[in-house]
Motif scaffolding. Structure first.
Motif, short mmCIF file in Angstrom:
data_model
loop_
_atom_site.label_atom_id
_atom_site.label_comp_id
_atom_site.label_asym_id
_atom_site.label_seq_id
_atom_site.Cartn_x
_atom_site.Cartn_y
_atom_site.Cartn_z
N PHE A 118 0.84 -1.18 0.00
CA PHE A 118 0.00 0.00 0.00
C PHE A 118 0.88 1.25 0.00
O PHE A 118 1.93 1.28 0.64
CB PHE A 118 -0.91 0.04 1.23
N PRO A 119 0.45 2.30 -0.70
CA PRO A 119 1.25 3.52 -0.77
C PRO A 119 1.11 4.38 0.47
O PRO A 119 0.19 4.21 1.26
CB PRO A 119 0.63 4.24 -1.99
N THR A 120 2.06 5.31 0.63
CA THR A 120 1.94 6.32 1.66
C THR A 120 0.86 7.31 1.22
O THR A 120 0.86 7.76 0.07
CB THR A 120 3.27 7.07 1.85
N LEU A 121 -0.06 7.64 2.11
CA LEU A 121 -1.15 8.54 1.76
C LEU A 121 -0.81 9.98 2.13
O LEU A 121 -0.27 10.23 3.21
CB LEU A 121 -2.45 8.14 2.47
N SER A 122 -1.11 10.89 1.23
CA SER A 122 -1.04 12.33 1.50
C SER A 122 -2.45 12.87 1.42
O SER A 122 -3.32 12.28 0.77
CB SER A 122 -0.14 13.03 0.48
N TRP A 123 -2.69 14.00 2.05
CA TRP A 123 -4.04 14.54 2.08
C TRP A 123 -4.19 15.82 1.26
O TRP A 123 -5.10 15.92 0.43
CB TRP A 123 -4.46 14.82 3.53
N THR A 124 -3.33 16.78 1.47
CA THR A 124 -3.49 18.09 0.84
C THR A 124 -3.50 18.01 -0.67
O THR A 124 -2.56 17.51 -1.30
CB THR A 124 -2.36 19.04 1.30
N ASP A 125 -4.61 18.49 -1.23
CA ASP A 125 -4.80 18.55 -2.69
C ASP A 125 -4.79 17.18 -3.37
O ASP A 125 -4.73 17.10 -4.61
CB ASP A 125 -3.75 19.45 -3.35
N ARG A 126 -4.85 16.11 -2.60
CA ARG A 126 -4.97 14.78 -3.19
C ARG A 126 -6.44 14.46 -3.40
O ARG A 126 -7.28 14.78 -2.55
CB ARG A 126 -4.35 13.71 -2.28
N VAL A 127 -6.75 13.83 -4.53
CA VAL A 127 -8.15 13.55 -4.88
C VAL A 127 -8.51 12.10 -4.53
O VAL A 127 -7.87 11.16 -5.03
CB VAL A 127 -8.42 13.80 -6.37
N PHE A 128 -9.52 11.93 -3.68
CA PHE A 128 -9.98 10.62 -3.23
C PHE A 128 -11.33 10.28 -3.87
O PHE A 128 -12.14 11.17 -4.15
CB PHE A 128 -10.15 10.60 -1.71
N LEU A 129 -11.55 8.99 -4.08
CA LEU A 129 -12.84 8.51 -4.55
C LEU A 129 -13.14 7.21 -3.80
O LEU A 129 -12.25 6.38 -3.62
CB LEU A 129 -12.81 8.24 -6.06
N PHE A 130 -14.38 7.07 -3.32
CA PHE A 130 -14.76 5.89 -2.55
C PHE A 130 -15.68 4.99 -3.38
O PHE A 130 -16.49 5.49 -4.18
CB PHE A 130 -15.48 6.31 -1.27
N THR A 131 -15.55 3.69 -3.17
CA THR A 131 -16.45 2.75 -3.83
C THR A 131 -16.74 1.59 -2.87
O THR A 131 -15.93 1.27 -2.01
CB THR A 131 -15.82 2.20 -5.13
#
Length: 210
Positions: A118-131
């Motif tokens: 799994f990658p390291t997650l960043s938050w600022t200005d990162r685009v997330f999508l849930f399914t």
């Protein structure tokens, strides 16, 4: 099951993608059957490889491709060693959506498309999508946790998405035949070099709560 000679192309009932999907659905049963006794031997692995090559010639399904590519790598030296056997057994259980040692009860979502590691997650200005169905709660609540941390929410799978988060609540809709168009599209984009990460809700929550 695949129209190798394209004899039915002119038929109104023929649809290549539908035939490929039926073959992929049948692969779920094959995977479950091979994994039912809790072990995979050389003969079973070779049978599976031949079955995929025979019935899924087009290999248009990206999740099937993940399974097939790894299987081919395992058998490239002509030997399925003990570590590879254990790994393949796990992959077949994931593919069929089954817990180890059972072919009756559905468990967690198919893990094959997830980024590994799994990658390291960043938050600022990162685009997330849930399914899928999130154990954390309603999707709106999940999206709020992202925006509170400076992240953004995407509307559909595209090159603009950085993370596709897959809900951890398993149900019969997560069998391979309906694992979801979002995941399929994301795998295709990732395979073409687009830096989109497919992660589990569990990984998302671990980063969320530190």
């Amino acid at each position: 099951m695949v129209d190798l000679h394209q004899e039915f192309q002119s038929s109104g009932f023929f649809h290549e993608a539908r035939i490929d999907r039926r073959s992929a659905d049948a692969l779920v049963g094959v995977a479950a059957g091979l994994a039912a006794d809790g072990k995979i031997n050389q003969q079973e692995a070779e049978f599976l490889k031949t079955w995929i090559e025979t019935h899924l010639v087009h290999l248009s399904d990206p999740v099937v491709n993940i399974l097939y590519k790894r299987l081919a790598e395992m058998l490239s030296d002509g030997v399925l060693d003990s570590d590879e056997s254990v790994e393949l057994l796990g992959m077949l259980h994931q593919f069929a959506g089954l817990p180890v040692g059972s072919i009756q009860t559905f468990t967690a979502p198919n893990a094959l498309p997830f980024d590994n590691p799994f990658p390291t997650l960043s938050w600022t200005d990162r685009v997330f999508l849930f399914t899928g169905v999130m154990a954390y709660g309603p999707r709106k609540e999940c999206e709020l946790r992202v925006t509170e941390r400076g992240g953004l929410i995407g509307g559909a799978v595209s090159k603009k998405i950085h993370y596709l988060v897959v809900g951890s609540i398993g149900n019969d809709q997560w069998l391979h035949s309906t694992y979801g168009t979002k995941i399929k599209k994301a795998v295709e984009l990732r395979g073409s070099g687009i830096p989109i990460a497919i992660i589990s809700e569990d990984h998302w929550q671990k980063v969320l709560f530190g």
